[in-house]
Design a protein around this motif. Structure first.
Motif, PDB file in Angstrom:
ATOM      1  N   THR A  32      48.203  67.489  -6.868  1.00 34.21           N
ATOM      2  CA  THR A  32      49.306  67.494  -5.905  1.00 34.21           C
ATOM      3  C   THR A  32      48.904  66.771  -4.631  1.00 34.21           C
ATOM      4  OG1 THR A  32      50.234  69.563  -6.764  1.00 34.21           O
ATOM      5  CG2 THR A  32      50.794  68.965  -4.502  1.00 34.21           C
TER       6      THR A  32
ATOM      7  N   LEU B  72      50.460  63.158  -3.124  1.00 33.13           N
ATOM      8  CA  LEU B  72      51.079  63.203  -1.799  1.00 33.13           C
ATOM      9  C   LEU B  72      50.402  62.230  -0.837  1.00 33.13           C
ATOM     10  CD1 LEU B  72      51.634  67.055  -1.314  1.00 33.13           C
ATOM     11  CD2 LEU B  72      53.385  65.325  -1.764  1.00 33.13           C
TER      12      LEU B  72
ATOM     13  N   SER C 285      55.066  72.349   3.469  1.00 33.44           N
ATOM     14  CA  SER C 285      55.264  73.188   2.283  1.00 33.44           C
ATOM     15  C   SER C 285      55.916  74.509   2.639  1.00 33.44           C
ATOM     16  CB  SER C 285      53.909  73.465   1.615  1.00 33.44           C
ATOM     17  OG  SER C 285      53.060  74.187   2.505  1.00 33.44           O
TER      18      SER C 285
ATOM     19  N   TYR D  30      57.295  69.474   0.401  1.00 38.86           N
ATOM     20  CA  TYR D  30      56.860  69.651  -0.988  1.00 38.86           C
ATOM     21  C   TYR D  30      56.784  71.110  -1.406  1.00 38.86           C
ATOM     22  CZ  TYR D  30      52.147  70.761   0.723  1.00 38.86           C
ATOM     23  OH  TYR D  30      51.072  71.345   1.349  1.00 38.86           O
TER      24      TYR D  30
ATOM     25  N   ARG E 199      61.674  65.167  -0.966  1.00 42.19           N
ATOM     26  CA  ARG E 199      61.290  66.431  -1.589  1.00 42.19           C
ATOM     27  C   ARG E 199      60.720  66.105  -2.980  1.00 42.19           C
ATOM     28  NH1 ARG E 199      59.271  70.478  -4.056  1.00 42.19           N
ATOM     29  NH2 ARG E 199      59.932  72.564  -3.468  1.00 42.19           N
TER      30      ARG E 199
ATOM     31  N   ARG F   4      58.140  66.227  -6.408  1.00 41.96           N
ATOM     32  CA  ARG F   4      57.546  67.224  -7.292  1.00 41.96           C
ATOM     33  C   ARG F   4      56.462  66.570  -8.139  1.00 41.96           C
ATOM     34  NH1 ARG F   4      62.242  71.467  -9.436  1.00 41.96           N
ATOM     35  NH2 ARG F   4      61.882  72.956  -7.750  1.00 41.96           N
TER      36      ARG F   4
END
Length: 329
Positions: free
Chosen positions: A131, A135, A220, A242, A267, A269
């Motif tokens: 993740t 990002l 987040s 996120y 946003r 994923r």
């Protein structure tokens, strides 16, 4: 086999601990793994609560075995699988079923683990590491001149975001709710660690950047911070929402982005950035290499036995968890 399952959505009372669950079969494109360690994540709480009940990105449906991250040994392969073979040590995420002795998962989501990486480290690094990697490198595209803000900086993803951003040379401002948690962010390399201060962090970031604001904000938290994250962002900057642990923003007018300085809001994923086996292995390799060369430290805050998983979930749901937790299966 042992498994932790749900047949309906709800609170902790819907969780079933079974010792008679059938061993899954590896179908086409799948591998059967003997699970050694499973990652314990807030996404497991969201699964139990039904937040993915209608998701197209994460199509987990009832009934299901909980656990969306794990590491173990391949014991069987389904039709069409050629990249992986029996005996491979693998880790995976966003494929449910790891809270069990065996899991059948899509082969394209599994990454081979280097011999030098233990199962516990692999299970703790896969979801948060991949993740943070997408990002930082794919969405934010940070450079050594970037200035970014990381919310929830003492959490497992927050800690990795700080380390990856500092590895690139970016300036990192961090937020966390307590002094102890802010100390965690500073140990990870953050240039400044700030309290949320009911949105006052935005003014502090503006001050620290000479009035300009951050180039990128990693948010987040969601509804409790998002509008102040926009205040903390420079003109034509990027806000990356996120996660939404404080709840979703349901009343945002795109007009607000223009008024805040022609901002970009996304946003993303993880599933959309793990589209094929090569990408999954590439991201995992980058995370594992950083662990091995010492540039990335994964804080495993707690280790649980299988029958202690409910305790781990309770700590995460109560926001008491700092860093990562894994369960030995």
């Amino acid at each position: 086999m042992r498994a932790i399952t749900i047949d309906t959505y709800g609170g902790p009372e819907v969780v079933q601990v079974r010792d008679d669950a059938p061993v899954p079969i590896a179908g086409p494109g799948e591998i059967l793994v003997r699970v050694v360690c499973a990652g314990v994540n807030f996404m497991d709480i969201h699964t139990r609560q039904g937040k993915y009940a209608e998701s197209r990105t994460y199509p987990v449906r009832l009934p299901c075995t909980l656990g969306m991250e794990g590491a173990g040994i391949v014991v069987a392969t389904g039709p069409g699988v050629s990249r992986l073979r029996v005996g491979h040590r693998v880790a995976w995420c966003i494929a449910w079923g790891s809270f069990a002795d065996y899991a059948a998962i899509p082969a394209r989501l599994a990454a081979v683990i280097p011999d030098e990486i233990g199962f516990d480290t692999a299970a703790s690094a896969m979801f948060q590491g991949c993740t943070a990697h997408y990002l930082v490198h794919d969405v934010a595209r940070l450079t050594r001149n970037s200035r970014c803000l990381v919310h929830a900086a003492s959490g497992s993803i927050g800690q990795i975001l700080i380390q990856m951003a500092k590895g690139i040379g970016a300036t990192v401002y961090a937020t966390a709710s307590t002094e102890d948690k802010r100390a965690v962010a500073l140990r990870c390399g953050a240039d400044a660690a700030l309290p949320y201060d009911n949105g006052g962090f935005a003014d502090r970031v503006r001050h620290l950047t000479g009035g300009m604001g951050a180039d990128v904000v990693f948010d987040s938290v969601g509804v409790a911070t998002l509008r102040d994250s926009m205040r903390a962002t420079r003109t034509r900057g990027l806000v990356i929402n996120y996660g939404n642990v404080s709840g979703s923003v349901k009343d945002l007018d795109p007009y607000e982005l223009g008024e805040a300085g022609s901002l970009f809001l996304t946003r993303p994923r993880l599933a959309d950035h793990m589209g094929d086996a090569e990408t999954v292995q590439r991201r995992a390799d980058a995370v594992f290499a950083a662990i091995l060369d010492g540039s990335l430290a994964i804080a495993i805050a707690h280790r649980y036995a299988f029958d202690e998983l409910s305790q781990g979930h309770a700590r995460i749901e109560a926001r008491e968890q700092v860093g990562k937790a894994v369960a030995w299966i």
